[in-house]
Write a protein that holds these residues in place. Structure first.
Motif, PDB file in Angstrom:
ATOM      1  N   THR B  10       0.867  -1.313  -0.145  1.00 23.77           N
ATOM      2  CA  THR B  10      -0.081   0.127  -0.120  1.00 23.77           C
ATOM      3  C   THR B  10       0.680   1.082  -0.040  1.00 23.77           C
ATOM      4  N   ILE B  11       2.166   1.045   0.672  1.00 23.53           N
ATOM      5  CA  ILE B  11       2.881   2.466   0.607  1.00 23.53           C
ATOM      6  C   ILE B  11       3.611   2.613  -0.756  1.00 23.53           C
ATOM      7  N   PHE B  12       4.199   1.670  -1.309  1.00 23.98           N
ATOM      8  CA  PHE B  12       4.900   1.924  -2.531  1.00 23.98           C
ATOM      9  C   PHE B  12       4.227   1.376  -3.888  1.00 23.98           C
ATOM     10  N   ASN B  15       0.561   2.537  -4.407  1.00 22.58           N
ATOM     11  CA  ASN B  15       0.480   3.870  -3.794  1.00 22.58           C
ATOM     12  C   ASN B  15      -0.895   4.579  -3.925  1.00 22.58           C
ATOM     13  N   TYR B  16      -1.773   4.858  -2.971  1.00 24.27           N
ATOM     14  CA  TYR B  16      -3.235   5.405  -3.248  1.00 24.27           C
ATOM     15  C   TYR B  16      -3.114   6.328  -3.922  1.00 24.27           C
ATOM     16  N   GLY B 137      -0.921   1.941   6.343  1.00 26.72           N
ATOM     17  CA  GLY B 137      -0.104   1.756   5.087  1.00 26.72           C
ATOM     18  C   GLY B 137      -0.463   2.808   3.838  1.00 26.72           C
ATOM     19  N   GLY B 141       1.468   6.197   2.722  1.00 29.08           N
ATOM     20  CA  GLY B 141       1.814   6.212   1.194  1.00 29.08           C
ATOM     21  C   GLY B 141       1.113   7.491   0.849  1.00 29.08           C
ATOM     22  N   PHE B 182       7.450   5.464  -9.393  1.00 32.47           N
ATOM     23  CA  PHE B 182       6.952   4.515  -8.367  1.00 32.47           C
ATOM     24  C   PHE B 182       6.587   3.290  -9.147  1.00 32.47           C
TER      25      PHE B 182
END
Lengths: 208, 189, 199
Positions: B10-12, B15-16, B137, B141, B182
């Protein structure tokens, strides 16, 4: 106020995407194919008209202090209705748009119109404002999604335009392409408006 | 799914903001200065994590089964009420924190990350722990992307940018380039 | 009357009206949604096993017995034409590039793959998402179940299927899934002629 003016205000002069720059999430996310862009535009237009009408109807009954939560309830109701009917009658489209259907609730355009227009105007004007804003929004989605589908898969509305020798630029279907293309489109729109604005200034000066 | 995988993903990877397009409005709206971006990021992290826990409990105790069609309306009301509540509590308990974060709180109700995470948690059938990790996360993100772009946009002030591209257009193009960066995380999990 | 109570009451009335409107539209659409869901899954089964006319889902115990540790196979259906068992459909969840990917495979009683269909995916549009397109799915049709399937750029041999350009992860995930189903079918289901007739 003339209704036609209210309508075109939403489509061109205060176009929610190109001028007001609100409601971007769904614009970027669902525009991988023209079909999805159109469907999302229509869904938002439906919710906009519905919520504008109801907000305009209840604007005198709802006390000022609780107007925002009240508007949110109205909007969420219309979004859920649209969601249910899409699920029932257009399941493929519903699957393609996915989570962005319930997220229409937090699309800033709808709350913004309820707050700044429908809560101050009559029924008919509010409906027309919803329609105008919806059409403006749909138009922006269509332009972006047609461009992305054309560049990214060489087709428009699933109809293959370019032959097999065309190597599709897949980046336009991916998130980066969406951001960059929308940035360029708004840039073009800005420069047209700037030119027009300076022309008007010039004309005024000449008229003196 | 493994908790660590959810966090990294979810962070990388997904990514939202840059991969799923959730929360683009505040991402472009409050990313002029790193200072405001950090404030917004912390406020969002707090609200998203808290609202995910509450919506999870509500979904699994009240809505599940017969009333699932009320999900959207109940979740958005919970989030709106929660934001109000957090604002009130902060004002009473810690005026300094309120001064720092207070202005961002009203904006959070219409931030689609909050509702988006709440709905996706239910869709992915996460349990409570996974829900918390996913919410945390997602908001980290979001904050990461927000602070990064704010740092870049601060530099724009001393650069010459074509007039038509000033403001949002150049920010969008920057976001596009960040999104390409990303993409490099893809396939990590 | 207390101001707060009045406000709360008004908000409550609005919410109650909204909830009842939704309850009504839910009762209007829910049957139709269930029907659409059923039709969609029926259509998918027809698509991957077009020789069958009717499908019967295996119950949980039987499913467990067949798949064993391979719990990523989530559903098996028997396909019947009249009273004859003509084949099976398998639902399987694999790890694609963008996340979980669910697809369905059909295998006929004469040992041929009759089709595959991707049901749920989060793959990249234009790359992995092409796994839903006919040029990819059709290349699985008619492959024998007794040899390992491999994906290549230009399929020629009997066990080769079309690979997706620049989407190796997606291709491999699906091919591996099909191979697993192939294996399970050969081990557990291909020799059950006698047993099935009894039903």
């Amino acid at each position: 106020m003339k209704l036609s003016k209210v309508f075109f205000n939403g489509v061109v002069k205060e176009n929610p995407i190109f001028v007001q720059l609100i409601g971007m999430c769904s614009v970027l996310a669902v525009t991988t194919a023209a079909k999805n862009g159109l469907a999302m535009g229509l869904a938002v237009t439906g919710v906009l008209i519905g919520s504008n009408v109801v907000v305009s109807l209840i604007r005198k009954v709802v006390p000022n202090k609780i107007r925002i939560p009240a508007f949110i309830v109205v909007i969420a109701t219309f979004v859920t209705i649209v969601e249910m009917f899409m699920k029932a009658y257009a399941q493929d489209l519903y699957n393609a748009l996915g989570i962005f259907i319930p997220l229409i609730v937090v699309n800033c355009i709808i709350l913004a119109r309820a707050e700044s227009f429908a809560s101050k105007h009559g029924l008919l004007a509010s409906a027309v404002d919803g329609l105008g804003m919806g059409v403006g929004y749909t138009l922006a989605l269509l332009i972006l999604s047609i461009l992305r589908e054309f560049l990214g898969s060489g087709s428009i509305f699933d109809i293959q335009i370019l032959g097999p020798s065309f190597e599709p630029a897949i980046i336009f279907l991916m998130p980066p392409g969406a951001f960059i293309l929308l940035g360029i489109l708004i840039g073009i729109f800005n420069s047209i408006r700037n030119k027009q604005a300076s022309k008007e200034v010039l004309q005024k000066e000449e008229a003196r | 799914m493994n908790l660590f995988t959810i966090l990294i993903s979810t962070i990388f990877v997904n990514n939202y903001v840059l991969g799923r397009f959730l929360g683009v409005c505040p991402f472009l709206g409050v990313s002029n200065k790193t200072e405001t971006a950090t404030g917004m990021g912390i406020a969002v992290t707090f609200v998203v994590t808290l609202s995910s826990i509450i919506t999870y409990i509500i979904h699994h105790t009240i809505l599940i089964g017969r009333l699932e069609y009320l999900q959207t309306i109940v979740f958005i009301l919970v989030i709106a009420a929660l934001v109000q509540f957090v604002e009130m509590v902060l004002k009473k308990i810690s005026p300094t924190l309120y001064n720092a974060l207070g202005v961002y709180l009203p904006l959070i109700t219409t931030n689609c990350v909050v509702l988006g995470v709440a709905i996706l948690n239910i869709q992915a059938e996460y349990n409570l722990i996974e829900t918390i990790v996913n919410a945390f996360g997602a908001s980290v993100g979001f904050s990461l992307a927000l602070i990064l772009i704010a740092a870049i946009r601060e530099k724009f002030e001393i650069q010459e940018i074509p007039k038509a591209l000033e403001g949002f257009p150049i920010a969008l193009i920057t976001a596009g380039l960040m999104s390409i960066a990303f993409l490099g995380f893809n396939g990590l999990v | 009357m207390n101001e707060t109570i009045k406000l709360a009451l008004i908000l409550f009335i609005i919410t109650a009206v909204a909830a009842s409107v939704l309850a009504i539209s839910n009762s209007v659409t829910s049957e139709r949604i269930a029907e659409a869901d059923r039709l969609a899954s029926e259509r998918a089964k027809m698509e991957v096993l077009d020789i069958a006319e009717e499908f019967k889902q295996l119950d949980e115990n039987r499913l467990k017995e067949i798949v064993g540790d391979n719990t990523n196979i989530t559903e098996i259906n028997e396909g019947y034409k009249g009273s004859d068992l003509v084949g099976y459909t398998f639902n399987i969840e694999v790890n694609g590039y963008g996340g979980p990917l669910t697809f369905m495979t059909g295998i006929s009683k004469d040992g041929k793959i009759t089709g595959i269909k991707v049901l749920v995916h989060e793959e990249t549009p234009g790359l992995g998402a092409n796994s839903t397109r006919p040029f990819f799915t059709d290349s699985f049709k008619g492959k024998p179940v007794d040899s390992e399937i491999t994906a290549v750029r230009e399929p020629k041999a009997d066990n080769e299927v079309q690979a997706l350009t620049s989407a190796t992860v997606t291709t491999n995930a699906i091919v591996d899934g099909v191979n697993l189903i192939r294996q399970i079918y050969s081990e557990k289901l291909s020799n059950l002629e006698g047993m099935e007739v009894e039903r």
